[in-house]
Design a protein around this motif. Structure first.
Motif, PDB file in Angstrom:
ATOM      1  N   ARG A   1     -10.305 -21.417  29.642  1.00 17.22           N
ATOM      2  CA  ARG A   1      -9.913 -21.749  31.005  1.00 17.22           C
ATOM      3  C   ARG A   1     -10.391 -20.633  31.927  1.00 17.22           C
ATOM      4  O   ARG A   1     -10.240 -19.456  31.609  1.00 17.22           O
ATOM      5  CB  ARG A   1      -8.393 -21.847  31.137  1.00 17.22           C
ATOM      6  N   TYR A   2     -10.937 -21.009  33.076  1.00 13.00           N
ATOM      7  CA  TYR A   2     -11.407 -19.946  33.962  1.00 13.00           C
ATOM      8  C   TYR A   2     -10.255 -19.161  34.562  1.00 13.00           C
ATOM      9  O   TYR A   2     -10.461 -18.092  35.109  1.00 13.00           O
ATOM     10  CB  TYR A   2     -12.358 -20.444  35.049  1.00 13.00           C
ATOM     11  N   ARG A   3      -9.007 -19.650  34.429  1.00 11.85           N
ATOM     12  CA  ARG A   3      -7.894 -18.835  34.908  1.00 11.85           C
ATOM     13  C   ARG A   3      -7.684 -17.603  34.026  1.00 11.85           C
ATOM     14  O   ARG A   3      -6.970 -16.689  34.407  1.00 11.85           O
ATOM     15  CB  ARG A   3      -6.607 -19.650  34.976  1.00 11.85           C
ATOM     16  N   GLY A   4      -8.308 -17.589  32.842  1.00  8.72           N
ATOM     17  CA  GLY A   4      -8.272 -16.395  31.997  1.00  8.72           C
ATOM     18  C   GLY A   4      -9.321 -15.378  32.363  1.00  8.72           C
ATOM     19  O   GLY A   4      -9.438 -14.333  31.721  1.00  8.72           O
ATOM     20  N   VAL A   5     -10.127 -15.694  33.405  1.00  8.37           N
ATOM     21  CA  VAL A   5     -11.194 -14.798  33.846  1.00  8.37           C
ATOM     22  C   VAL A   5     -10.828 -14.251  35.227  1.00  8.37           C
ATOM     23  O   VAL A   5     -10.770 -15.004  36.209  1.00  8.37           O
ATOM     24  CB  VAL A   5     -12.549 -15.535  33.914  1.00  8.37           C
ATOM     25  N   ALA A   6     -10.571 -12.964  35.302  1.00  8.85           N
ATOM     26  CA  ALA A   6     -10.296 -12.316  36.583  1.00  8.85           C
ATOM     27  C   ALA A   6     -11.599 -11.767  37.166  1.00  8.85           C
ATOM     28  O   ALA A   6     -12.564 -11.523  36.430  1.00  8.85           O
ATOM     29  CB  ALA A   6      -9.283 -11.189  36.403  1.00  8.85           C
ATOM     30  N   VAL A   7     -11.616 -11.576  38.467  1.00  4.37           N
ATOM     31  CA  VAL A   7     -12.788 -11.022  39.155  1.00  4.37           C
ATOM     32  C   VAL A   7     -12.328  -9.815  39.959  1.00  4.37           C
ATOM     33  O   VAL A   7     -11.320  -9.875  40.665  1.00  4.37           O
ATOM     34  CB  VAL A   7     -13.442 -12.066  40.080  1.00  4.37           C
ATOM     35  N   SER A   8     -13.078  -8.721  39.834  1.00  7.69           N
ATOM     36  CA  SER A   8     -12.703  -7.492  40.537  1.00  7.69           C
ATOM     37  C   SER A   8     -13.946  -6.804  41.071  1.00  7.69           C
ATOM     38  O   SER A   8     -14.996  -6.783  40.409  1.00  7.69           O
ATOM     39  CB  SER A   8     -11.955  -6.550  39.591  1.00  7.69           C
ATOM     40  N   ARG A   9     -13.841  -6.254  42.274  1.00  6.51           N
ATOM     41  CA  ARG A   9     -14.923  -5.445  42.836  1.00  6.51           C
ATOM     42  C   ARG A   9     -14.592  -3.979  42.604  1.00  6.51           C
ATOM     43  O   ARG A   9     -13.470  -3.539  42.865  1.00  6.51           O
ATOM     44  CB  ARG A   9     -15.095  -5.741  44.321  1.00  6.51           C
TER      45      ARG A   9
ATOM     46  N   ILE B   1     -12.543  -9.877  32.412  1.00  4.94           N
ATOM     47  CA  ILE B   1     -12.682  -9.483  33.813  1.00  4.94           C
ATOM     48  C   ILE B   1     -14.168  -9.406  34.148  1.00  4.94           C
ATOM     49  O   ILE B   1     -14.948  -8.759  33.419  1.00  4.94           O
ATOM     50  CB  ILE B   1     -12.011  -8.130  34.111  1.00  4.94           C
ATOM     51  N   VAL B   2     -14.548 -10.092  35.217  1.00  4.73           N
ATOM     52  CA  VAL B   2     -15.887  -9.965  35.783  1.00  4.73           C
ATOM     53  C   VAL B   2     -15.809  -8.866  36.833  1.00  4.73           C
ATOM     54  O   VAL B   2     -15.035  -8.960  37.789  1.00  4.73           O
ATOM     55  CB  VAL B   2     -16.342 -11.292  36.421  1.00  4.73           C
ATOM     56  N   LEU B   3     -16.600  -7.818  36.649  1.00  5.46           N
ATOM     57  CA  LEU B   3     -16.568  -6.663  37.544  1.00  5.46           C
ATOM     58  C   LEU B   3     -17.865  -6.610  38.336  1.00  5.46           C
ATOM     59  O   LEU B   3     -18.959  -6.519  37.768  1.00  5.46           O
ATOM     60  CB  LEU B   3     -16.368  -5.383  36.741  1.00  5.46           C
ATOM     61  N   ARG B   4     -17.730  -6.682  39.652  1.00  5.04           N
ATOM     62  CA  ARG B   4     -18.889  -6.672  40.531  1.00  5.04           C
ATOM     63  C   ARG B   4     -18.933  -5.354  41.293  1.00  5.04           C
ATOM     64  O   ARG B   4     -17.898  -4.868  41.756  1.00  5.04           O
ATOM     65  CB  ARG B   4     -18.810  -7.844  41.512  1.00  5.04           C
ATOM     66  N   SER B   5     -20.126  -4.797  41.398  1.00  3.83           N
ATOM     67  CA  SER B   5     -20.315  -3.552  42.138  1.00  3.83           C
ATOM     68  C   SER B   5     -21.688  -3.590  42.785  1.00  3.83           C
ATOM     69  O   SER B   5     -22.497  -4.489  42.495  1.00  3.83           O
ATOM     70  CB  SER B   5     -20.214  -2.353  41.189  1.00  3.83           C
TER      71      SER B   5
ATOM     72  N   ALA C   1     -24.083  -2.018  41.933  1.00  2.77           N
ATOM     73  CA  ALA C   1     -25.072  -1.856  40.863  1.00  2.77           C
ATOM     74  C   ALA C   1     -25.285  -3.132  40.059  1.00  2.77           C
ATOM     75  O   ALA C   1     -26.166  -3.181  39.195  1.00  2.77           O
ATOM     76  CB  ALA C   1     -24.645  -0.729  39.929  1.00  2.77           C
ATOM     77  N   GLY C   2     -24.483  -4.162  40.319  1.00  2.47           N
ATOM     78  CA  GLY C   2     -24.627  -5.401  39.566  1.00  2.47           C
ATOM     79  C   GLY C   2     -23.291  -5.939  39.100  1.00  2.47           C
ATOM     80  O   GLY C   2     -22.253  -5.692  39.713  1.00  2.47           O
ATOM     81  N   THR C   3     -23.319  -6.652  37.973  1.00  2.00           N
ATOM     82  CA  THR C   3     -22.127  -7.311  37.436  1.00  2.00           C
ATOM     83  C   THR C   3     -21.994  -7.001  35.954  1.00  2.00           C
ATOM     84  O   THR C   3     -22.993  -6.961  35.226  1.00  2.00           O
ATOM     85  CB  THR C   3     -22.206  -8.834  37.640  1.00  2.00           C
ATOM     86  N   ALA C   4     -20.761  -6.801  35.511  1.00  2.00           N
ATOM     87  CA  ALA C   4     -20.459  -6.606  34.092  1.00  2.00           C
ATOM     88  C   ALA C   4     -19.284  -7.504  33.729  1.00  2.00           C
ATOM     89  O   ALA C   4     -18.507  -7.934  34.587  1.00  2.00           O
ATOM     90  CB  ALA C   4     -20.124  -5.151  33.805  1.00  2.00           C
ATOM     91  N   VAL C   5     -19.169  -7.795  32.432  1.00  2.00           N
ATOM     92  CA  VAL C   5     -18.052  -8.597  31.928  1.00  2.00           C
ATOM     93  C   VAL C   5     -17.402  -7.840  30.783  1.00  2.00           C
ATOM     94  O   VAL C   5     -18.090  -7.352  29.871  1.00  2.00           O
ATOM     95  CB  VAL C   5     -18.522  -9.982  31.434  1.00  2.00           C
ATOM     96  N   VAL C   6     -16.065  -7.730  30.826  1.00  2.00           N
ATOM     97  CA  VAL C   6     -15.329  -7.060  29.752  1.00  2.00           C
ATOM     98  C   VAL C   6     -14.248  -7.980  29.217  1.00  2.00           C
ATOM     99  O   VAL C   6     -13.756  -8.872  29.908  1.00  2.00           O
ATOM    100  CB  VAL C   6     -14.685  -5.735  30.233  1.00  2.00           C
ATOM    101  N   ARG C   7     -13.898  -7.744  27.972  1.00  2.00           N
ATOM    102  CA  ARG C   7     -12.716  -8.358  27.383  1.00  2.00           C
ATOM    103  C   ARG C   7     -11.590  -7.343  27.436  1.00  2.00           C
ATOM    104  O   ARG C   7     -11.824  -6.146  27.165  1.00  2.00           O
ATOM    105  CB  ARG C   7     -12.984  -8.742  25.931  1.00  2.00           C
ATOM    106  N   VAL C   8     -10.373  -7.810  27.743  1.00  2.00           N
ATOM    107  CA  VAL C   8      -9.242  -6.887  27.819  1.00  2.00           C
ATOM    108  C   VAL C   8      -8.091  -7.399  26.959  1.00  2.00           C
ATOM    109  O   VAL C   8      -7.948  -8.604  26.729  1.00  2.00           O
ATOM    110  CB  VAL C   8      -8.750  -6.684  29.268  1.00  2.00           C
TER     111      VAL C   8
ATOM    112  N   HIS D   1     -14.373 -21.298  41.807  1.00  2.00           N
ATOM    113  CA  HIS D   1     -13.927 -20.765  40.516  1.00  2.00           C
ATOM    114  C   HIS D   1     -15.083 -20.057  39.811  1.00  2.00           C
ATOM    115  O   HIS D   1     -16.237 -20.498  39.888  1.00  2.00           O
ATOM    116  CB  HIS D   1     -13.395 -21.887  39.630  1.00  2.00           C
ATOM    117  N   VAL D   2     -14.738 -18.985  39.109  1.00  2.00           N
ATOM    118  CA  VAL D   2     -15.730 -18.160  38.425  1.00  2.00           C
ATOM    119  C   VAL D   2     -15.493 -18.235  36.919  1.00  2.00           C
ATOM    120  O   VAL D   2     -14.364 -18.115  36.444  1.00  2.00           O
ATOM    121  CB  VAL D   2     -15.652 -16.694  38.896  1.00  2.00           C
TER     122      VAL D   2
END
Length: 301
Positions: free
Chosen positions: A17-25, A51-55, A57-64, A126-127
């Motif tokens: 579910r995309y609700r399990g994916v957070a987005v943070s700058r 978590i999708v992390l945007r900066s 410098a680009g984008t990264a994805v982590v599992r938490v 949605h992301v």
């Protein structure tokens, strides 16, 4: 150098579910050590697994992982990098429902070919993301007209709303009646039914379902229409067999249909066939059989 992705996040992995994916700058570097230092101890929502992390410098994805699974908010205790900015593409497709694996994969392949992980911002803003998008190419072989090709259309409609199927791409392989007729040129052809809208340019056409007066014709049909012809007229005419199930080899998993199947789905090595008048449930069953064979371990995560 990017650390290896955690085990279990291979080809076509999609969060359940995309609700399990957070987005943070963020303003920190997008390497694993920096992201771990930034995220450890921060409170995360109960559903958050990625978590999708945007900066800049680009984008990264982590599992938490959180300290406690039940509280609404709980501190992050583990961080694993799935993809850094060198491997991760971040795209936007306002028409893609990112909760549907096939739509997510189609957007990823179209907008970021070659990327290992693709983050897609889609319908409803949605992301979600997909790892190594490689949709299963299912060849749908059928006879036209009528058009659009019904079985291919049904298959596309199902994968467009199915959350529990792996990413699928439907590829049409169409057998045209007028071209088949060239195998046995005749002045008069008999087609199974008028409802198909079939015509053969330059030739007279009759329709078996109208039980016309017997004439000197060539049947453009299949085993079932041949049986009906024999029942009507007591003889067997020349025939061009158009059954799409006659040839079951193909460039990939094959979905086709056969009028000798009245209410059941059949399958074999590399193929699945539904009844000629297949319901959406028949087609869903067929797609599930192909998916289970082509991606037996696949499941949204």
């Amino acid at each position: 150098m990017t650390a290896p992705a955690p085990a279990g996040y291979g080809v076509n992995f999609v969060p359940l579910r995309y609700r399990g994916v957070a987005v943070s700058r963020v303003e920190v570097p997008l390497d694993e050590a920096s992201l771990r230092a930034h995220l450890l101890g921060r409170p995360a929502y109960r559903r958050t697994r990625f978590i999708v992390l945007r900066s800049p410098a680009g984008t990264a994805v982590v599992r938490v992982t959180r300290a406690e699974p039940e509280p609404l908010l709980s501190p992050i205790t583990e961080v694993s990098l799935l993809a850094g900015p060198q491997e991760c593409a971040d795209v936007c497709d306002p028409e893609a429902d990112t909760g549907i694996p096939s739509q997510l994969a189609a957007a990823a392949v179209r907008l970021a070919p070659g990327a290992r992980v693709v983050v897609v911002e889609g319908r409803y803003a949605h992301v979600n993301f997909i790892v190594e998008p490689r949709p299963i190419r299912i060849v749908v072989r059928e006879v036209v007209p009528p058009e659009p090709a019904k079985l291919a259309d049904q298959a596309r409609r199902i994968v467009a709303v199915s959350e529990d199927l792996p990413p699928v791409e439907i590829v049409e392989e169409l057998v045209r009646l007028d071209r088949l007729a060239l195998q046995r040129p005749a002045e008069h052809y008999l087609l199974p039914c008028r409802g198909s809208g079939g015509e053969v340019p330059g030739a007279r056409v009759s329709y078996l379902d109208e039980h016309p007066e017997r004439a000197d014709w060539t049947l453009l049909g299949c085993t079932r229409s041949l049986q009906i012809h024999e029942g009507f007229y007591g003889d067997v005419p020349p025939i061009v067999d158009f059954c799409p199930k006659r040839q079951l080899q193909g460039p990939g998993p094959l979905l086709t249909k056969c009028c000798m199947q009245e209410e059941h789905v059949e399958s074999g090595d590399g193929w699945v066939a539904v009844p000629w008048g297949a319901s959406l449930e028949h087609v869903r069953d067929a797609l599930r059989r192909i998916a289970d064979r082509e991606a037996p371990a696949w499941a949204p995560g």
